[in-house]
Write an enzyme that holds these catalytic residues in place. Sequence first.
Site, PDB file in Angstrom:
ATOM      1  N   ASP A   1      -0.161   5.135   0.983  1.00  0.00           N
ATOM      2  CA  ASP A   1      -0.396   6.061   2.090  1.00  0.00           C
ATOM      3  C   ASP A   1      -0.540   5.303   3.406  1.00  0.00           C
ATOM      4  O   ASP A   1      -1.380   4.414   3.530  1.00  0.00           O
ATOM      5  CB  ASP A   1      -1.671   6.875   1.832  1.00  0.00           C
ATOM      6  CG  ASP A   1      -1.589   7.666   0.533  1.00  0.00           C
ATOM      7  OD1 ASP A   1      -0.785   8.593   0.461  1.00  0.00           O
ATOM      8  OD2 ASP A   1      -2.342   7.329  -0.411  1.00  0.00           O
TER       9      ASP A   1
ATOM     10  N   ASP B   1       0.863  -1.169   0.000  1.00  0.00           N
ATOM     11  CA  ASP B   1       0.000   0.000   0.000  1.00  0.00           C
ATOM     12  C   ASP B   1       0.907   1.229   0.000  1.00  0.00           C
ATOM     13  O   ASP B   1       2.103   1.129   0.302  1.00  0.00           O
ATOM     14  CB  ASP B   1      -0.892  -0.046   1.249  1.00  0.00           C
ATOM     15  CG  ASP B   1      -1.786   1.166   1.376  1.00  0.00           C
ATOM     16  OD1 ASP B   1      -2.421   1.546   0.377  1.00  0.00           O
ATOM     17  OD2 ASP B   1      -1.838   1.739   2.477  1.00  0.00           O
TER      18      ASP B   1
END
Length: 222
Positions: A14, A12
Amino acid sequence: MTAKHIKAVAFDLDGTLVDSIPDLAAAANAMRAYLKLPALAELRIQQHVGDGIASLVHRAITDERDGQAEPALWERGFTFFVQYYRDHLNVHSRVYAGVLDALGLLRALQLPQVVITNKSERLAVPLLEELGMASSFSMILGGDSLPEKKPSALPLLHACQTLGIRPDELAMVGDSHNDVLAARAAGSLAVAVSYGYGDAASLEADHVVDSLVELYDLFKNT
């Protein structure tokens, strides 16, 4: 699931690779000012992050997790937000400690690395470029790259197909329920980081790490 036989790692963006909340919050509050709405606390905006920019704009306008702004207002806000954020992608964002070291260690293990984020590809790619990280990844999939985004399994399955590996040979590393749910749906290993925007203890991942450097020991014997 165990970490045995992992042949690629998906991250991922953020809350996992990069702390981008300061710049997202600045863009959200600039948008609210443009729409003549009062500013929100940065922590409040952090709670609205995780499902892509379109959802963030709805939530930032309404200040509700399930809020839906009036379509014309949302369109004005979305257009402003994307332009403002694109122009201020990397003012205060920072790469988390240990990330660059971890990417190097995983390269030493010859494990391909990809990014699977719900952030729009047109924002994720330049952010990673500005941070000098884009070349570390063989693929960057945004929330608008495919017909479905996390928690759908589709981005993970697409990455596996492109890399020529089975879904159970992919580890998905993230900080949110979307990351774990996508891994579960794909049949991939779910690894949560303890430092992200979500509560790692509530994610029920297969493994939790305090630093991405720990991935080296997790995967080195695979």
